[in-house]
Design an enzyme around this catalytic site. Structure first.
Site, PDB file in Angstrom:
ATOM      1  N   SER A 225       0.837  -1.186   0.000  1.00 20.35           N
ATOM      2  CA  SER A 225       0.000   0.000   0.000  1.00 20.35           C
ATOM      3  C   SER A 225       0.887   1.256   0.000  1.00 20.35           C
ATOM      4  CB  SER A 225      -0.964  -0.030   1.193  1.00 20.35           C
ATOM      5  OG  SER A 225      -2.002   0.897   1.010  1.00 20.35           O
ATOM      6  N   LYS A 229       4.447   2.094  -2.069  1.00 22.20           N
ATOM      7  CA  LYS A 229       4.953   3.300  -2.732  1.00 22.20           C
ATOM      8  C   LYS A 229       6.369   3.594  -2.249  1.00 22.20           C
ATOM      9  CE  LYS A 229       0.331   5.369  -1.987  1.00 22.20           C
ATOM     10  NZ  LYS A 229      -0.416   4.790  -3.069  1.00 22.20           N
ATOM     11  N   GLN A 267      -7.276   5.727  -7.676  1.00 22.98           N
ATOM     12  CA  GLN A 267      -7.153   6.910  -6.835  1.00 22.98           C
ATOM     13  C   GLN A 267      -6.657   8.094  -7.664  1.00 22.98           C
ATOM     14  OE1 GLN A 267      -4.347   6.746  -3.555  1.00 22.98           O
ATOM     15  NE2 GLN A 267      -5.361   8.452  -2.498  1.00 22.98           N
ATOM     16  N   GLU A 275      -4.010  13.484   0.189  1.00 25.80           N
ATOM     17  CA  GLU A 275      -4.220  12.559   1.301  1.00 25.80           C
ATOM     18  C   GLU A 275      -3.082  12.628   2.315  1.00 25.80           C
ATOM     19  OE1 GLU A 275      -4.703   7.766   2.239  1.00 25.80           O
ATOM     20  OE2 GLU A 275      -4.954   8.498   0.192  1.00 25.80           O
ATOM     21  N   TRP A 319      -9.138   0.971  -6.998  1.00 26.93           N
ATOM     22  CA  TRP A 319      -8.421   2.105  -6.410  1.00 26.93           C
ATOM     23  C   TRP A 319      -6.900   1.999  -6.614  1.00 26.93           C
ATOM     24  CZ3 TRP A 319     -10.320   6.560  -4.748  1.00 26.93           C
ATOM     25  CH2 TRP A 319      -9.603   7.356  -3.842  1.00 26.93           C
ATOM     26  N   HIS A 356      -6.845  -6.453   0.314  1.00 27.26           N
ATOM     27  CA  HIS A 356      -5.676  -5.570   0.212  1.00 27.26           C
ATOM     28  C   HIS A 356      -4.596  -6.006   1.189  1.00 27.26           C
ATOM     29  CE1 HIS A 356      -3.371  -2.122  -0.767  1.00 27.26           C
ATOM     30  NE2 HIS A 356      -3.726  -1.345   0.257  1.00 27.26           N
TER      31      HIS A 356
END
Length: 479
Positions: A225, A229, A267, A275, A319, A356
């Site tokens: 998640s 990144k 997203q 965010e 997403w 997820h």
């Protein structure tokens, strides 16, 4: 096919015997890595650049000329890095003047000093069974990674808390954490680059420790998640990471930024920018117009090349933008192939479970293989592309550039797009140099026999049988 020969004048570092149903790869060792091998390359970032809806050509230099030799890639990579820092991440500073710390069987500590400021942070260590020193994988954020398989494969787990280096939930004009204690709360550098800087400083300490517990030349990184990144940015921005394994990274991770606006349910760029301060502050200018960016994430994939890269994506959650992720991997794989490292990149979104950050059985074997190949240096499995039909991107829609044949190094064949492992049955064969190429018309079986030069050896075989690893008479057979 029999009697095909690869001359030693052509084979300098690696040779691949390839078939649609079989791959055999031969490779030699690599030089020790440094954090930024191209730091001495002169790079002048222009004040502006043309917009393009297509993915920028990773082989095209800032001055408009194209890379023609493998030796050119070192400085081209530095150009991509500088452009990505300018527009996507913010600047990741080089190693500070003072970095000190300790490494034990249970943890790593680091204290950084720069320009009269200092900051400290730490990471936990879990050693596998056996006798060290061990290779190790940084697990960013401590969740989403299959740590049991990592340790069972013989690698240590380094649990890295990125929030100690750059906190989430802070405004962009008052960023907090160890990085911002050194470089200022109003720094334009986003969290992803700050988190990458933190891992680089931990690696500095591992290098300085003398190797009693951990091997500084056998380090990987993974995370899921937002920490996926981070893992992606860490691998792109520090060449000492031998194996990069982002999991379900979503927007601001692997998926191409140009693809996000057109991928239903993914997203939005502006949403990801707002965010958390993951992106650098300068990215605000591109949230509504990614076509204006001089880079895209396929070039960040290329920054990892030729090191190991295993991208894991989830096609069941819109997403996460997995279609755009597959395009990034396919485009970045073109650089891998041009560098003679097509077998060093894997992409896998063909999974059943939609949860997820779940630990998925489909990824267990390639995870083990990647650790064996890039960290333990005992394996030789070729990279695999398994793209889910639910989120399969089409690279042809996104590029108007071709992949060059680079003139120095062992590869002399035209690269092709990596695919999933072919079905059993008829196959074709050819002899080529470290590339995934095609061959003659389909036949039901074949044998390739090659004369290997001194120092070359067969290190992997995918869906083939082989006889011998070195010297005259080495064969690969599809039956």
């Amino acid at each position: 096919m029999r009697g095909s020969r690869i001359r030693s004048a052509v084979v300098l570092a690696a040779v691949t015997l390839l078939a649609l149903a079989g791959v055999v790869t031969m490779a030699s060792g690599a030089a020790a890595a440094v954090e930024d091998d191209g730091a001495d390359c002169p790079v002048s970032v222009p004040a502006s650049w043309p917009a393009t809806a297509k993915l920028p050509d990773p082989f095209k230099r800032i001055d408009g000329t194209r890379v023609t030799n493998r030796s050119d890639w070192r400085c081209r990579r530095e150009e991509i890095k500088k452009l990505a820092e300018r527009t996507v991440y913010g600047t990741k500073p080089a190693k500070p003047a003072g970095v000190a710390g300790t490494v034990s069987a249970t943890g790593i500590t680091v204290t950084v000093t720069e320009n009269g400021r200092s900051a400290s942070f730490s990471a936990g260590v879990e050693l596998p069974s056996g006798t060290g020193p061990f290779p190790a994988v940084f697990v960013v954020g401590g969740f989403g990674a299959d740590t049991a398989t990592i340790k069972a494969s013989g690698a240590a787990v380094i649990t890295y808390d990125p929030l100690a280096v750059g906190k989430e939930g802070t405004p962009r004009n008052n960023k907090q954490g160890a990085f911002y204690s050194i470089y200022g709360a109003t720094s334009g550098t986003g969290l992803l680059a700050a988190w990458a800087w933190g891992v680089s400083r931990l690696i500095d300490v591992v290098e300085q420790s003398g190797g009693r517990f951990l091997k500084a030349d056998a380090l990987g990184v993974t995370g899921c998640s937002r920490y996926g990144k981070s893992a992606f940015a860490i691998g792109a921005l520090d060449q000492r990471i031998a194996l990069t394994m982002p999991i379900e990274s979503g927007t601001a991770g692997v998926p191409i930024l140009r693809g996000i606006p057109g991928e239903s349910g993914s997203q939005p760029l502006g949403n990801a920018y707002g965010e958390q301060p993951w992106f650098g502050d300068a990215f605000s200018a591109y949230t509504g117009n990614p076509a204006a960016l001089p880079v895209d994430t396929h070039e960040l994939v290329a920054m990892v090349a030729p090191r190991g890269l295993f991208v894991m994506e989830n096609p069941h959650i819109d997403w996460l933008g997995a279609r755009s992720g597959s395009v990034a991997a396919l485009a970045g794989a073109e650089v891998y192939k041009a560098l003679g490292a097509g077998g060093n990149i894997s992409y896998w979104s063909d999974v059943q479970d939609g949860t997820h950050c779940a630990s998925r059985p489909e990824w267990r074997t390639p995870l083990q293989q990647n650790i064996q190949k890039f960290l333990l240096k005992t394996g030789s499995a070729a990279g695999t592309f398994r793209i889910s039909g639910k989120k399969a991107g089409n690279l042809a829609e996104w590029r108007d550039w071709t992949t060059p044949v680079l003139t120095d190094g062992p590869d002399t064949t035209t690269p092709t797009t990596p695919t999933t492992p072919p079905p059993t049955g008829t196959c074709t064969a050819s002899v080529s140099v470290n590339q995934w190429t095609g061959g003659s018309a389909a036949i039901t079986g074949w044998t390739v026999t090659a004369v290997l030069p001194a120092g070359a050896a067969v290190t992997s075989a995918w869906n083939t049988g082989r006889s011998g690893d070195t010297g005259t008479g080495t064969t690969a057979t599809c039956v």
